[in-house]
Design a protein around this motif. Structure first.
Motif, PDB file in Angstrom:
ATOM      1  N   UNK A 261      42.240  57.264  25.312  1.00 30.96           N
ATOM      2  CA  UNK A 261      40.818  57.519  25.571  1.00 30.96           C
ATOM      3  C   UNK A 261      40.364  58.718  24.770  1.00 30.96           C
ATOM      4  N   UNK A 262      39.047  58.861  24.694  1.00 32.50           N
ATOM      5  CA  UNK A 262      38.417  59.922  23.918  1.00 32.50           C
ATOM      6  C   UNK A 262      37.472  60.693  24.817  1.00 32.50           C
ATOM      7  N   UNK A 263      37.604  62.021  24.813  1.00 29.61           N
ATOM      8  CA  UNK A 263      36.748  62.890  25.608  1.00 29.61           C
ATOM      9  C   UNK A 263      35.947  63.805  24.692  1.00 29.61           C
ATOM     10  N   UNK A 264      34.820  64.262  25.178  1.00 29.89           N
ATOM     11  CA  UNK A 264      33.967  65.163  24.410  1.00 29.89           C
ATOM     12  C   UNK A 264      33.316  66.167  25.338  1.00 29.89           C
ATOM     13  N   UNK A 265      32.756  67.203  24.744  1.00 32.04           N
ATOM     14  CA  UNK A 265      31.899  68.134  25.458  1.00 32.04           C
ATOM     15  C   UNK A 265      32.558  68.785  26.660  1.00 32.04           C
ATOM     16  N   UNK A 266      31.890  68.692  27.809  1.00 30.71           N
ATOM     17  CA  UNK A 266      32.351  69.339  29.027  1.00 30.71           C
ATOM     18  C   UNK A 266      33.400  68.521  29.780  1.00 30.71           C
ATOM     19  N   UNK A 267      33.727  67.335  29.293  1.00 29.63           N
ATOM     20  CA  UNK A 267      34.615  66.454  30.059  1.00 29.63           C
ATOM     21  C   UNK A 267      35.954  67.100  30.421  1.00 29.63           C
ATOM     22  N   UNK A 268      36.699  67.685  29.453  1.00 29.27           N
ATOM     23  CA  UNK A 268      37.988  68.248  29.846  1.00 29.27           C
ATOM     24  C   UNK A 268      37.873  69.354  30.880  1.00 29.27           C
ATOM     25  N   UNK A 269      36.865  70.203  30.744  1.00 29.62           N
ATOM     26  CA  UNK A 269      36.685  71.285  31.716  1.00 29.62           C
ATOM     27  C   UNK A 269      36.401  70.733  33.100  1.00 29.62           C
ATOM     28  N   UNK A 270      35.511  69.742  33.186  1.00 31.18           N
ATOM     29  CA  UNK A 270      35.158  69.170  34.483  1.00 31.18           C
ATOM     30  C   UNK A 270      36.328  68.417  35.092  1.00 31.18           C
ATOM     31  N   UNK A 271      37.138  67.764  34.278  1.00 33.00           N
ATOM     32  CA  UNK A 271      38.313  67.065  34.801  1.00 33.00           C
ATOM     33  C   UNK A 271      39.331  68.052  35.357  1.00 33.00           C
ATOM     34  N   UNK A 272      39.539  69.146  34.659  1.00 27.97           N
ATOM     35  CA  UNK A 272      40.523  70.119  35.117  1.00 27.97           C
ATOM     36  C   UNK A 272      40.072  70.820  36.391  1.00 27.97           C
ATOM     37  N   UNK A 273      38.772  70.889  36.618  1.00 28.92           N
ATOM     38  CA  UNK A 273      38.266  71.571  37.814  1.00 28.92           C
ATOM     39  C   UNK A 273      38.294  70.690  39.063  1.00 28.92           C
ATOM     40  N   UNK A 274      38.627  69.427  38.904  1.00 27.01           N
ATOM     41  CA  UNK A 274      38.765  68.578  40.083  1.00 27.01           C
ATOM     42  C   UNK A 274      39.985  69.011  40.875  1.00 27.01           C
ATOM     43  N   UNK A 275      39.957  68.850  42.210  1.00 25.95           N
ATOM     44  CA  UNK A 275      41.122  69.233  43.017  1.00 25.95           C
ATOM     45  C   UNK A 275      42.378  68.492  42.540  1.00 25.95           C
ATOM     46  N   UNK A 276      43.480  69.200  42.478  1.00 30.72           N
ATOM     47  CA  UNK A 276      44.724  68.575  42.048  1.00 30.72           C
ATOM     48  C   UNK A 276      45.134  67.476  43.021  1.00 30.72           C
ATOM     49  N   UNK A 277      45.691  66.400  42.467  1.00 31.41           N
ATOM     50  CA  UNK A 277      46.106  65.250  43.255  1.00 31.41           C
ATOM     51  C   UNK A 277      47.547  64.898  42.916  1.00 31.41           C
ATOM     52  N   UNK A 278      48.295  64.345  43.902  1.00 32.26           N
ATOM     53  CA  UNK A 278      49.667  63.918  43.612  1.00 32.26           C
ATOM     54  C   UNK A 278      49.724  62.846  42.524  1.00 32.26           C
ATOM     55  N   UNK A 279      48.606  62.155  42.308  1.00 30.62           N
ATOM     56  CA  UNK A 279      48.568  61.047  41.342  1.00 30.62           C
ATOM     57  C   UNK A 279      48.151  61.495  39.942  1.00 30.62           C
ATOM     58  N   UNK A 280      47.979  62.806  39.713  1.00 28.45           N
ATOM     59  CA  UNK A 280      47.461  63.290  38.431  1.00 28.45           C
ATOM     60  C   UNK A 280      48.272  62.787  37.238  1.00 28.45           C
ATOM     61  N   UNK A 281      49.565  62.596  37.418  1.00 32.48           N
ATOM     62  CA  UNK A 281      50.415  62.147  36.310  1.00 32.48           C
ATOM     63  C   UNK A 281      50.758  60.662  36.396  1.00 32.48           C
ATOM     64  N   UNK A 282      50.175  59.976  37.364  1.00 32.73           N
ATOM     65  CA  UNK A 282      50.460  58.555  37.524  1.00 32.73           C
ATOM     66  C   UNK A 282      49.412  57.740  36.758  1.00 32.73           C
ATOM     67  N   UNK A 283      49.696  57.513  35.501  1.00 37.06           N
ATOM     68  CA  UNK A 283      48.784  56.760  34.645  1.00 37.06           C
ATOM     69  C   UNK A 283      49.572  56.197  33.473  1.00 37.06           C
ATOM     70  N   UNK A 288      45.433  61.394  24.527  1.00 35.66           N
ATOM     71  CA  UNK A 288      44.003  61.617  24.742  1.00 35.66           C
ATOM     72  C   UNK A 288      43.459  62.304  23.501  1.00 35.66           C
ATOM     73  N   UNK A 289      42.419  61.730  22.914  1.00 31.03           N
ATOM     74  CA  UNK A 289      41.727  62.368  21.794  1.00 31.03           C
ATOM     75  C   UNK A 289      40.515  63.106  22.346  1.00 31.03           C
ATOM     76  N   UNK A 290      40.203  64.244  21.760  1.00 37.38           N
ATOM     77  CA  UNK A 290      39.096  65.040  22.288  1.00 37.38           C
ATOM     78  C   UNK A 290      38.535  65.916  21.186  1.00 37.38           C
TER      79      UNK A 290
END
Length: 555
Positions: A261-283, A288-290
């Motif tokens: 997937x490709x991210x731009x702008x504020x996306x990485x910051x907003x994703x990192x600010x989400x509460x951590x989840x046990x599933x964060x690495x389950x994908x 990731x291109x950004x």
């Protein structure tokens, strides 16, 4: 994983051949899915349905070289019309459906399309702006007075009428996001698109039929279009979300088993600010291109989500230009490096006279090579300004290291000049965002009769939106927060770089590419704290003819 675009991928030089070749190679494989609408298309269906739209456009009198404006959000009609128009040699003009009537009227008057195509959701907007007898069609409703219902247009069964298209045939007039002024129409040929996506067949990330891409950007923006073109070239599948939702983004990536997937702008910051989840690495993601990964969170992104994030650089005008590859990735995490030129691109760093600067020196990034725009539509002056001596002048300040890797240093036009000192506003913004009090920050220059320019900082308080709004609205809390931020800036910036004016806002205006729309910030009429006088003043549009006019907020 090895890409399977095939040895003939390099011979594909137009969008019509691209979609027909994909339909032959992978007829029953899923090509495109719209999550919001729960609609899937195979490669064969994309070919067949785009043929249908091409035939309808031809029946409505659209011919080679004509322009049609598309006013849609993320709906299936956009890519079908884009490919259908490409097959008959017509060019599309993608339009942001969130434009005001004034903005849309200006764009349509400039592009002068032979037909405006929209859906029922945006018909009122189009009719409100389509003055002068411009023809309007809808894809999902019956026609009415002055409106053509495309479903009711009779066409002969079979393929789109044969029309030869070439690499130089115009495919898009893609208007820029307009972060610093009125949008300009980039003329993008068929060859622009095929040159941009060929790297996915030639090298990393080696996409192939087993890959699933995801986009959360609007289709009237560049990224979903090149993502689809890449899938057509290599047989991958594209999932389209209605828009970017940070709270559910990873759930969608897991559900669709997204690999790239490709991210731009504020996306990485907003994703990192989400509460951590046990599933964060389950994908299923393998890369990731950004563009514009904040340096201070790059390592944290990779550690939390367990996938490498690759920085890159491109513009609407130039396509994909630079990117970090696996051989350099580990060394460059957190450095802000945007990589080396792609195989079809050359890059230089030059001074104000156009002379190459020594490696390590800062200057303007200029580019040349295949797959760039043909110029700005109906704007020869602007075209000449950016294309000089065969090179495209990006307006970005950058440096190049001894190994040819490029590091962005700021924008030539995103600068303030205060008392003879140049201030890179992105540097100031980075410092402000490193404060615990600040969630987002953006700075703009303000004219000043004494110092030439001063800096106005716009801040979004850190925390959930409701909490941030409450904090800003509470006068004592806002005063304390601002004092902390100014102290933080003063401790980390040279005195001349510390902004004079400060405003808290609920949110920053963004372009479709999730970048801050600074022209809109300049136009905001807001209350600002003047650090020099200690008073609250009013700043913003309309600009004063001689310097900035400030008013006491209580005046």
């Amino acid at each position: 994983m090895t890409g399977t675009g095939g040895d003939d991928a390099v011979k594909v030089q137009d969008l019509a051949t691209l979609v027909r070749r994909a339909a032959r190679r992978w007829p029953h494989r899923r090509a495109l899915r719209f999550d919001q609408h729960d609609i899937d298309y195979t490669f064969a269906e994309l070919d067949e349905l785009s043929d249908r739209y091409g035939a309808v456009l031809a029946a409505l009198g659209i011919r080679y070289g004509d322009r049609i404006a598309l006013v849609f959000d993320n709906r299936p009609e956009y890519p079908l019309l884009w490919l259908g128009a490409a097959k008959i040699g017509a060019a599309v003009v993608p339009v942001n459906p969130r434009y005001s009537v004034r903005e849309l009227t200006r764009l349509l008057d400039h592009a002068d399309p032979a037909l405006v195509v929209t859906c029922a959701d945006h018909l009122d907007l189009v009719l409100g702006s389509a003055a002068g007898g411009r023809r309007v069609a809808v894809t999902d409703a019956e026609g009415g007075p002055g409106v053509i219902g495309m479903d009711g247009v009779a066409v002969a069964a079979g393929r789109t009428p044969d029309q030869a298209v070439y690499p130089e045939t115009l495919a898009n007039i893609q208007y820029t996001s307009g972060t610093t002024g009125h949008p300009k129409g980039c003329m993008l040929s068929h060859g622009y698109w095929t040159a941009m996506v060929r790297k996915y067949a030639d090298g990393f990330p080696h996409l192939g039929p087993d890959d699933v891409l995801l986009t959360a950007q609007p289709f009237y923006y560049l990224d979903p279009q090149w993502s689809l073109a890449a899938c057509l070239l290599v047989g991958s599948s594209l999932v389209v979300l209605d828009r970017f939702h940070p709270t559910s983004f990873w759930d969608k990536a897991r559900a669709y088993q997204v690999t790239y997937l490709y991210c731009i702008g504020m996306m990485p910051t907003l994703l990192l600010r989400q509460p951590e989840q046990p599933t964060d690495r389950e994908h299923s993601l393998r890369a990731v291109a950004c563009s514009g990964i904040p340096k201070d969170i790059h390592a944290a992104l990779e550690k939390r989500f367990g996938v490498p994030w690759y920085e890159g650089f491109g513009m609407t005008e130039t396509g994909g230009d630079l990117r970090v590859l696996p051989d350099d990735h580990d060394e460059l995490v957190g450095t802000g490096c945007v990589g080396r030129p792609n195989p079809h691109r050359e890059a230089r760093i030059v001074d104000e006279r156009g002379h190459a600067v020594p490696r390590g020196g800062t200057g303007e990034l200029i580019l040349r090579g295949a797959g760039m725009m043909d110029g700005y539509y109906r704007d020869e002056t602007a075209t000449r300004e950016v294309f000089r001596d065969g090179w495209f002048h990006t307006g970005d300040l950058a440096r190049m290291d001894e190994r040819g890797r490029v590091y962005l240093m700021g924008r030539l036009k995103d600068m303030a000049r205060r008392s003879g000192e140049n201030i890179a506003l992105n540097e100031v913004e980075a410092v402000l965002c490193s404060s615990e009090r600040v969630g987002q920050a953006a700075c703009v220059p303000v004219a000043d009769d004494v110092r030439g320019e001063e800096v106005h900082a716009f801040l979004v308080a850190r925390g959930e939106p409701a909490e941030a709004t409450e904090a800003v609205e509470a006068a004592e809390a806002a005063e304390a927060a601002l004092a902390d931020v100014i102290a933080h800036a003063s401790a980390n910036l040279a005195p001349f770089k510390v902004p004079r004016y400060w405003s808290f806002v609920a949110e920053l205006p963004l372009t479709p590419s999730q970048r801050v729309a600074k022209e809109k910030l300049r136009a905001l009429r807001v209350t600002a704290y003047d650090r020099t006088t200690g008073e609250q003043v009013r700043l913003g549009a309309p600009p004063a003819p001689h310097g900035v006019v400030t008013e006491r907020a209580d005046a």
